[in-house]
Design an enzyme around this catalytic site. Sequence first.
Site, mmCIF file in Angstrom:
data_model
loop_
_atom_site.group_PDB
_atom_site.id
_atom_site.type_symbol
_atom_site.label_atom_id
_atom_site.label_comp_id
_atom_site.label_asym_id
_atom_site.label_seq_id
_atom_site.Cartn_x
_atom_site.Cartn_y
_atom_site.Cartn_z
ATOM 1 C CE LYS A 78 60.660 98.194 -38.934
ATOM 2 N NZ LYS A 78 59.313 97.606 -38.774
ATOM 3 C CB SER A 158 59.848 93.936 -37.327
ATOM 4 O OG SER A 158 59.029 94.937 -37.931
ATOM 5 C CB SER A 182 56.013 95.205 -36.692
ATOM 6 O OG SER A 182 56.243 93.836 -36.903
#
Length: 495
Positions: A78, A158, A182
């Site tokens: 990420k 997210s 998330s």
Amino acid sequence: MTQLNELTIAAARDMLQKGEVTSAELTEACLEAIEAAGALNAFVHKTPEIARKRAQAADARIKSGDAPAMCGIPVGIKDLFCTKGVPSQAASNILRNFRPEYESTVSQQLMDAGAVMLGKLNMDEFAMGSSNETSCYGNAVNPWRRGNDDAQLTPGGSSGGSASAVAADLCLAATGTDTGGSIRQPAAFTGITGIKPTYGRCSRWGIVAFASSLDQAGPMTKDVRDAAIMLGAMCGHDPKDSTSADIPVPDFEAALTGDIRGKKIGIPREYRMDGMPDEIEALWAKGTEMMRDAGAEIVDISLPHTKYALPAYYVVAPAEASSNLARYDGVRYGHRAKLAQGDGITEMYEKTRAEGFGHEVQRRVMIGTYVLSAGFYDAYYNRARKVRALIKKDFEDVFADGIDAILTPATPSAAFGLGEMADADPIAMYLNDVFTVTVNLAGLPGISVPAGLDRQGLPLGLQLIGRPWEEGDLLNHAYVLERAAGFVSKPAKWW
């Protein structure tokens, strides 16, 4: 025959160690899949040179007989994790062109275990969002579609890029972070497994901060066994992070016995929300029956302060965000606005932050600054902290009564269309976190497991919440649920 990029970590590990496949071959299969999946916008910084080099090193290590479980496994990272020499900009224009001179502890530990980094993954800006629509790279797209509908769906947020990449078999697994859901919400939206470990189990050092008392890294994988394997490599005490717990990391994979006879599963009555879709209610009831059939005792429990969790979270998280994001000022690193003649430092701050931060980040910084201001600190921030303590105590009381895990829905709906909520009241978007934020406020481990499809053919997840530091036990409960649900659906390839 299964393509190499479609393998699980466990299957790939076994093949690597038997010499049936090489890490170089696995890596090439993933790199090809990434190149063919531009429509998903999941990978935003590709690192094929680094991947090939690490795959070569992993193959040599496997041959020498000194290879941990993650050695040679291609993964996505990420964009919130700092990776040395590779753009790490938290999907924000304010960090455009930022290339750290250091590696986050979690990505370093994966590298040390021999994992192969394929590149950086899309996400909501500074991890603020539930739909991956606040990214400076544009939206990440869910590989799933509603029936014959061509509408693009959100992969959740997210960690939307991570979820999309794992669901579409662009990588064998990915890192995510979870501040209010998330990891778990995008996992549920894309039919994969995602675990948020206990706060302090994974180091936060080198991960761009959103809300420091809530953020926690975790793996996003194709199944529960993979989550156990990857989590073991990501965890561990880190002296560079003062909130990192100095607790031994058990063998999470060994905990997957598939036996939960005599365990007590709590069903919280407060999670039965008004207006909850019938399909979510039915899936929850089905999950409860699956656990009962596996020999667990089902217990109705009460978590009375649940209804205050969302408002408390949306005071605490923006307050910490406004403090953490104050460092992005155009002075030390990242974007600096062009200044007019006569502009001073105040104008530089204002213009830089106005240009660099997106609307959702600006909104949350302003909320956070407001609730921390002198006139409102007690009315909002202090009150939210007290509510947080009560939520934590609710869980402590339930676990003290002998409950081993708590079963809830993971999300209030299946994935929705990109743009469908963008113009709505932001509160409607925040409601996506209704089942997940309590876990962060209490610092507990939580996992989302795919458990079924809705009537439009989209995946739905169930959430299990565990006792602090007992991720092994939680993963075993999830393993039982996964086997009972028998979820094997994959998105039809359109990209």
